[in-house]
Structure formats: structure tokens, C-alpha cells
Design an enzyme around this catalytic site. Structure first.
Site, PDB file in Angstrom:
ATOM      1  N   SER A 135       0.833  -1.208   0.000  1.00  0.00           N
ATOM      2  CA  SER A 135       0.000   0.000   0.000  1.00  0.00           C
ATOM      3  C   SER A 135       0.867   1.257   0.000  1.00  0.00           C
ATOM      4  O   SER A 135       0.468   2.292  -0.523  1.00  0.00           O
ATOM      5  CB  SER A 135      -0.921   0.024   1.224  1.00  0.00           C
ATOM      6  OG  SER A 135      -1.604  -1.201   1.344  1.00  0.00           O
TER       7      SER A 135
ATOM      8  N   TYR B 171       7.485 -11.136   5.164  1.00  0.00           N
ATOM      9  CA  TYR B 171       6.281 -10.687   4.436  1.00  0.00           C
ATOM     10  C   TYR B 171       6.015 -11.724   3.335  1.00  0.00           C
ATOM     11  O   TYR B 171       6.753 -11.804   2.359  1.00  0.00           O
ATOM     12  CB  TYR B 171       6.529  -9.298   3.860  1.00  0.00           C
ATOM     13  CG  TYR B 171       5.321  -8.631   3.199  1.00  0.00           C
ATOM     14  CD1 TYR B 171       4.090  -9.263   3.058  1.00  0.00           C
ATOM     15  CD2 TYR B 171       5.427  -7.333   2.704  1.00  0.00           C
ATOM     16  CE1 TYR B 171       3.012  -8.637   2.458  1.00  0.00           C
ATOM     17  CE2 TYR B 171       4.347  -6.689   2.107  1.00  0.00           C
ATOM     18  CZ  TYR B 171       3.150  -7.355   1.977  1.00  0.00           C
ATOM     19  OH  TYR B 171       2.077  -6.728   1.368  1.00  0.00           O
TER      20      TYR B 171
ATOM     21  N   LYS C  17       3.941 -11.910   8.206  1.00  0.00           N
ATOM     22  CA  LYS C  17       2.718 -11.232   7.756  1.00  0.00           C
ATOM     23  C   LYS C  17       2.264 -12.009   6.529  1.00  0.00           C
ATOM     24  O   LYS C  17       2.994 -12.094   5.533  1.00  0.00           O
ATOM     25  CB  LYS C  17       3.049  -9.783   7.388  1.00  0.00           C
ATOM     26  CG  LYS C  17       2.070  -9.098   6.473  1.00  0.00           C
ATOM     27  CD  LYS C  17       2.461  -7.636   6.343  1.00  0.00           C
ATOM     28  CE  LYS C  17       1.979  -6.978   5.057  1.00  0.00           C
ATOM     29  NZ  LYS C  17       0.575  -7.181   4.759  1.00  0.00           N
TER      30      LYS C  17
ATOM     31  N   SER D 258      -0.156 -12.398   3.517  1.00  0.00           N
ATOM     32  CA  SER D 258      -1.150 -11.802   2.624  1.00  0.00           C
ATOM     33  C   SER D 258      -1.741 -12.841   1.673  1.00  0.00           C
ATOM     34  O   SER D 258      -2.616 -12.512   0.868  1.00  0.00           O
ATOM     35  CB  SER D 258      -0.546 -10.633   1.845  1.00  0.00           C
ATOM     36  OG  SER D 258      -0.344  -9.545   2.719  1.00  0.00           O
TER      37      SER D 258
ATOM     38  N   GLY E 291      -3.055 -10.803   6.549  1.00  0.00           N
ATOM     39  CA  GLY E 291      -2.926  -9.836   5.448  1.00  0.00           C
ATOM     40  C   GLY E 291      -4.230  -9.521   4.735  1.00  0.00           C
ATOM     41  O   GLY E 291      -4.562  -8.346   4.551  1.00  0.00           O
TER      42      GLY E 291
ATOM     43  N   ASP F 296      -7.604  -8.331   4.310  1.00  0.00           N
ATOM     44  CA  ASP F 296      -8.501  -7.611   5.227  1.00  0.00           C
ATOM     45  C   ASP F 296      -9.890  -8.253   5.252  1.00  0.00           C
ATOM     46  O   ASP F 296     -10.603  -8.184   6.248  1.00  0.00           O
ATOM     47  CB  ASP F 296      -8.617  -6.144   4.801  1.00  0.00           C
ATOM     48  CG  ASP F 296      -7.252  -5.492   4.646  1.00  0.00           C
ATOM     49  OD1 ASP F 296      -6.260  -6.120   5.049  1.00  0.00           O
ATOM     50  OD2 ASP F 296      -7.181  -4.364   4.121  1.00  0.00           O
ATOM     51  N   GLU F 297     -10.269  -8.864   4.114  1.00  0.00           N
ATOM     52  CA  GLU F 297     -11.575  -9.510   3.992  1.00  0.00           C
ATOM     53  C   GLU F 297     -11.693 -10.700   4.948  1.00  0.00           C
ATOM     54  O   GLU F 297     -12.780 -11.201   5.210  1.00  0.00           O
ATOM     55  CB  GLU F 297     -11.779 -10.050   2.565  1.00  0.00           C
ATOM     56  CG  GLU F 297     -11.683  -9.016   1.463  1.00  0.00           C
ATOM     57  CD  GLU F 297     -10.239  -8.745   0.981  1.00  0.00           C
ATOM     58  OE1 GLU F 297      -9.287  -8.964   1.769  1.00  0.00           O
ATOM     59  OE2 GLU F 297     -10.087  -8.299  -0.159  1.00  0.00           O
TER      60      GLU F 297
ATOM     61  N   GLY G 181      -4.194  -2.779   4.146  1.00  0.00           N
ATOM     62  CA  GLY G 181      -4.254  -1.542   3.376  1.00  0.00           C
ATOM     63  C   GLY G 181      -5.588  -0.833   3.508  1.00  0.00           C
ATOM     64  O   GLY G 181      -5.634   0.385   3.668  1.00  0.00           O
TER      65      GLY G 181
END
Ligand SMILES: CC(=O)N[C@@H]([C@@H](O)[C@H](O)[C@H](O)CO)[C@@H](O)CC(=O)C(=O)O
Length: 306
Positions: A52, A140, A168, A170, A193, A195-196, A212
């Protein structure tokens, strides 16, 4: 047991957007203003220079400017994780050393990008970063953009080091998240990671999240987290579903970051446009949709805070 304070990394950590002026140059004033706003909202920390934050679209010097501005504004109040991932290991090492100099609380990195790397290459890349400072390191893992699929074997090996405090994730598999948590052990952090899937990630072992879309609605993720901690799973789920409808809309614009920045601009935070090839919001029709979406998000924020 890790010797670092892991609690500093548990909670809602915003993946900070980039801030540019009208010429497309780093705008440190805007960086400080948005960082200050997030500190006032009460999130746990900021992830600086990640996806982001467009770290990959910025020079090493620009990335240092952004991090220094964040540290000057909120370094004493929030947990600051500096993403130092870069295609060349030497750039990542330079960024990590700078992060340590300005007092960041951890560094994090994707595997080096562009080349198809062997696990040994990625391990050496990460190790060079880890060895370059005394800061803790957060892996990451974002295979959909890097093309590197982190194995449980390599994760376990990395996690055995005191300095490697977490990952992390994602990637979208919550099963993988759970497996990485199990492999890393109790005192190894796993940060959600997607967000949903914040609530799903938390329920299956994540210690918090880095995201983000948190940047346009941190209050809603704080609400999900509060409900989860209080054991009100039905309410946590209701808010996650609301957030997901908002994310679906955010993702319908030419670029997610362009949409998020357009929303923040309506609230008085002018972070400029994302850098090409990421697209800004351009058309009148899209601007009108942004206004409607912003109004919806603000109304939910009011409800969440009530
Ligand atoms: C693939 C991707 O960019 N994932 C985002 C999510 O926050 C993502 O934007 C969100 O879940 C919407 O799909 C984060 O995991 C990335 C992130 O935290 C970062 O900016 O470094």
C-alpha cells in the site's frame, strides 16, 4: 521464548499509503498528517513502505524520507514496522540499517522480486537483512505478487532465530496461516494480510493484522477486534461482512490505492495520486461513486463508535 516485546505487534496495524505532492514527489508533511491521524484513532501501529505504501515504486532515498517522517511524528506512540523489501539485497540492507538508525521497531521484507529465486536465495536475502541490524524481523509472505511460495520448512527454520518474530501473511489461505502459526510456535507472531478475512484469520490463530483498507476505515477493524476479544463473535462477523461489502466496492476502481487516496482526500488528507502504473480515480462517474462510498464508510464509522 523470544526476547522481544511481541505485544507491541499484536492488534490493528495500518499499511500506510504513499504521500506525494502535485509533482509526484514525496510529501513528508502529508505523511506526518496522516500518521498523526491514525495515532489519534488509536491503532497499534503502522507498516511503512509495503504494498500500500508503494515502497517498490520508490527509490531508496525516498523510502528513507517517508520512514523518517513517520518516526518523527508518531515513532514514540505507535509500533512502526519498516518494510525494506527490494529487488536487490544491498538496497534492503541499506534500508534496514536506516530503519534501525531512525528507531523503527522492526523490519520486514518480501523475498527479492523479479527473479525466480530458489529457497536458498530467499533465505540468504532475508538473512542479510536480519544480520544487518539488531531489530526484530517479520517475514512478508505475499506469493500472489512475488511468485515465491514460502514452505513450512523454510518458515520453521527462519522462525527458530530469536530475531525472526513473525510472518505477515497476505496469501488467502487461512489454513496456511494456521499451519504457519503451528510451525512457528506460541511465541511466533502471525499477522493477517487479507482484510476480507481479518476475523477468520484471528479465529484461526492470527495475532492481529496488517492491512491496506484499514487506512480508510481503521475504526471498523478496531470494532471487529473489540467484538472478537469480548467473545461476541456474531457481532464481529456482522462488522466483518459490512467491511467486506465496502472492500468489494473499493476493489471495483481502476486501482485500490487510487480509490483509498481519493476517499482520504475528501476527508482533508491530500496524499496525491498513486504512482504509475497504479491508477488514480479519474472519471466524473468514479468520483461520484467515491463520494457515495465515503459517505457510507463514515456512517458505519459513526455506528461503530457509538
Ligand atoms: C494483496 C494485498 O495488497 N493485500 C493487502 C490487503 O490489505 C488488501 O489490500 C485488502 O485485503 C483488499 O484486498 C495487504 O495484505 C498488503 C499490505 O498490508 C501492504 O500494504 O503491505
Amino acid at each position: 521464548m523470544k526476547t522481544y516485546d511481541l505485544d507491541a505487534f499484536r492488534g490493528i496495524i495500518i499499511a500506510l499509503y504513499s504521500s506525494y505532492d502535485e509533482h509526484g514527489e514525496i510529501n513528508t508533511k502529508a505523511v506526518r498528517e496522516i500518521a498523526r491521524h491514525y495515532a489519534n484513532v488509536g491503532v497499534k501501529g503502522l507498516y511503512v513502505g509495503g504494498s500500500s505504501g508503494e515502497g517498490m515504486l520508490q527509490s531508496v532515498e525516498e523510502r528513507k524520507l517517508v520512514l523518517a517522517a513517520v518516526m518523527a511524528e508518531v515513532g514514540d506512540e505507535l509500533t512502526i514496522i519498516a518494510h525494506v523489501g527490494a529487488p536487490a539485497t544491498r538496497d534492503s540492507v541499506e534500508l534496514a540499517k536506516h530503519a534501525a538508525e531512525v528507531g523503527a521497531h522492526a523490519v520486514s521484507a518480501v523475498p527479492a522480486i523479479y527473479y525466480r529465486l530458489s529457497p536458498q536465495s530467499v533465505e540468504s536475502h532475508w538473512q542479510a537483512i536480519i544480520d544487518s541490524t539488531s531489530l526484530p524481523f517479520i517475514i512478508y509472505h505475499i506469493p500472489q505478487t512475488t511468485g515465491f511460495h514460502l514452505s513450512k520448512q523454510l518458515l520453521t527454520k527462519m522462525a527458530a532465530q530469536d530475531k525472526v518474530i513473525g510472518v505477515k501473511i497476505s496469501a488467502e489461505s487461512t489454513f496456511e496461516l494456521q499451519q504457519f502459526k503451528a510451525a512457528g510456535g506460541r511465541d511466533f507472531l502471525v499477522l493477517n494480510g487479507p482484510d476480507e478475512q481479518y476475523l477468520a484469520g484471528r479465529s484461526i490463530g492470527a495475532d492481529g493484522g496488517i492491512g491496506g483498507t484499514y487506512g480508510v476505515m481503521p475504526e471498523l477493524f478496531l470494532k471487529i477486534e473489540r467484538c472478537y476479544v469480548q467473545g461476541d463473535l456474531a457481532e464481529a462477523q456482522r462488522w466483518q461482512f459490512i467491511v467486506n461489502e465496502l472492500i468489494v466496492e473499493l476493489l471495483s476502481f481502476p486501482s485500490l490505492y487510487g480509490a483509498c487516496k481519493a476517499i482520504l482526500k475528501l476527508r482533508g488528507f491530500d496524499l496525491g495520486e498513486p504512482r504509475m502504473p497504479l491508477l488514480p480515480v479519474v472519471t466524473e462517474a468514479d468520483h461520484a461513486r467515491i463520494e457515495q462510498l465515503n459517505a457510507r464508510i463514515l456512517s458505519y464509522i459513526e455506528q461503530a463508535n457509538a
